[in-house]
Design an enzyme around this catalytic site. Sequence first.
Site, PDB file in Angstrom:
ATOM      1  N   ASP A  16       0.815  -1.214   0.000  1.00  0.00           N
ATOM      2  CA  ASP A  16       0.000   0.000   0.000  1.00  0.00           C
ATOM      3  C   ASP A  16       0.847   1.263   0.000  1.00  0.00           C
ATOM      4  O   ASP A  16       0.672   2.147  -0.841  1.00  0.00           O
ATOM      5  CB  ASP A  16      -0.925   0.020   1.222  1.00  0.00           C
ATOM      6  CG  ASP A  16      -2.016  -1.036   1.143  1.00  0.00           C
ATOM      7  OD1 ASP A  16      -1.884  -1.961   0.327  1.00  0.00           O
ATOM      8  OD2 ASP A  16      -2.987  -0.941   1.904  1.00  0.00           O
ATOM      9  N   ARG A  96      -0.948   4.161  17.169  1.00  0.00           N
ATOM     10  CA  ARG A  96      -1.208   5.241  16.216  1.00  0.00           C
ATOM     11  C   ARG A  96      -0.839   6.629  16.735  1.00  0.00           C
ATOM     12  O   ARG A  96      -0.315   7.441  15.976  1.00  0.00           O
ATOM     13  CB  ARG A  96      -2.664   5.200  15.761  1.00  0.00           C
ATOM     14  CG  ARG A  96      -3.068   3.943  14.991  1.00  0.00           C
ATOM     15  CD  ARG A  96      -1.944   3.340  14.227  1.00  0.00           C
ATOM     16  NE  ARG A  96      -2.345   2.250  13.354  1.00  0.00           N
ATOM     17  CZ  ARG A  96      -1.511   1.334  12.898  1.00  0.00           C
ATOM     18  NH1 ARG A  96      -0.239   1.370  13.270  1.00  0.00           N
ATOM     19  NH2 ARG A  96      -1.922   0.391  12.087  1.00  0.00           N
ATOM     20  N   ASP A 125      -8.008   3.587  11.705  1.00  0.00           N
ATOM     21  CA  ASP A 125      -6.676   4.193  11.749  1.00  0.00           C
ATOM     22  C   ASP A 125      -6.639   5.583  11.137  1.00  0.00           C
ATOM     23  O   ASP A 125      -5.891   6.453  11.589  1.00  0.00           O
ATOM     24  CB  ASP A 125      -5.660   3.287  11.046  1.00  0.00           C
ATOM     25  CG  ASP A 125      -5.224   2.130  11.925  1.00  0.00           C
ATOM     26  OD1 ASP A 125      -5.438   2.212  13.149  1.00  0.00           O
ATOM     27  OD2 ASP A 125      -4.662   1.150  11.402  1.00  0.00           O
ATOM     28  N   SER A 181      -4.683  -9.218   6.152  1.00  0.00           N
ATOM     29  CA  SER A 181      -4.061  -7.927   6.426  1.00  0.00           C
ATOM     30  C   SER A 181      -3.521  -7.995   7.843  1.00  0.00           C
ATOM     31  O   SER A 181      -4.264  -8.280   8.785  1.00  0.00           O
ATOM     32  CB  SER A 181      -5.102  -6.808   6.308  1.00  0.00           C
ATOM     33  OG  SER A 181      -4.567  -5.580   6.735  1.00  0.00           O
TER      34      SER A 181
END
Length: 407
Positions: A16, A96, A125, A181
């Site tokens: 990605d 995060r 996210d 994922s």
Amino acid sequence: MSKINKLVLAYSGGLDTSVILKWLQDTYGCEVVTFTADIGQGEELTPARRKAKMFGVKQIFIEDLREEFVRDFVFPMFRANAVYEGEYLLGTSIARPLIAQRLVEIARKTGADAIAHGATGKGNDQVRFELGAYALMPNVRIIAPWREWDLLSREKLLDYAEKHGIPVDYKKKKGGGAPYSMDANLLHISYEGGILEDPNYEPEESMWRITVSPEKAPNRPEYVEIEYRKGDIVAINGRKMTPAQVLTKLNRLGGKHGIGRLDLVENRYVGMKSRGCYETPGGTIMLKAHRAMESITLDREVLALKDDLMPRYARLIYNGYWFSPERRLLQTLIDESQKPVNGKVRVKLYKGTVLVVGRESESDSLFDSTIATFEDDKGAYNQADAAGFIRLNALRLRIAANLKNKK
């Protein structure tokens, strides 16, 4: 919108963000600075640097943030015993804000106009990254390619990568199904997507990376002594350790004994339900041991207040509000409560379970054996006092019952 001259990309080097790097250069025609955080994902980060250089990136930041991650984010969260929706130990959520913080710091350092991330428009996210960034840099411009481009499938991403000569390690699983994922850090590994999108499907054993199955765990239990100071672990089995060393050690011990697996359907902040599988071996041990340490060092009502506040605190972290004033306020209260949380906890690890078998605090224990004993307490506790205590607490119940009987 004003032209962007330079932006900082949260860059992993995977499919990605490798596509995003090239897409940003082509779409915005600006200089891209890459930032890759080592928070214990256990991957070699050299390929990220190599790929960034391949596309002309001049400023490449690859930083070891493992100690900062555990010390400043994981440990404060575990002082609160934070659990989302009764089960999830917030392994992705808590990473995060650290990444957002460093993105902002690097943007300031390099004079960048914007930051960019690879989170999709469906997940949590994007919220966590952006709420964190706005809290620290109110006027920052944020680019989220997944909300802008038309590369909305893995096939399109792979086609784009092939067209532009982007090397990616991405292979479909046998049978044509998409791979999972994965997101990994020192606290956990998460698995989503692919066949896991069927919440009734049990994942194959080969999916799990850091824990053995409980069935294959050792047939002998292992005892571990965990030492606390002000609510944080400072030593394991008598050996002093740094925060990252603590979590690394507990991950190894927990994984060896099949501890910390979770299969969960959770409620995302954006509104949908999502199925995820998690491995959090060290965190599972930490939560159990910390509650045991608190059980003998904290007052009953302090514990009750913490338990009342915990779900809200956990939701704040899950939803991306780490830098909010309300989370900071709660943290001040929580940290104040942890001053007497000092001592040692002994746990037994066995086939997927963590059993507390001992706890002690030389300086801060509120457990008084002379009062708690079932033997002769020599007048330390007058049992006759209980009758009045019970009658007073029953008064409202008796009044209500008498009224009901009159009707």
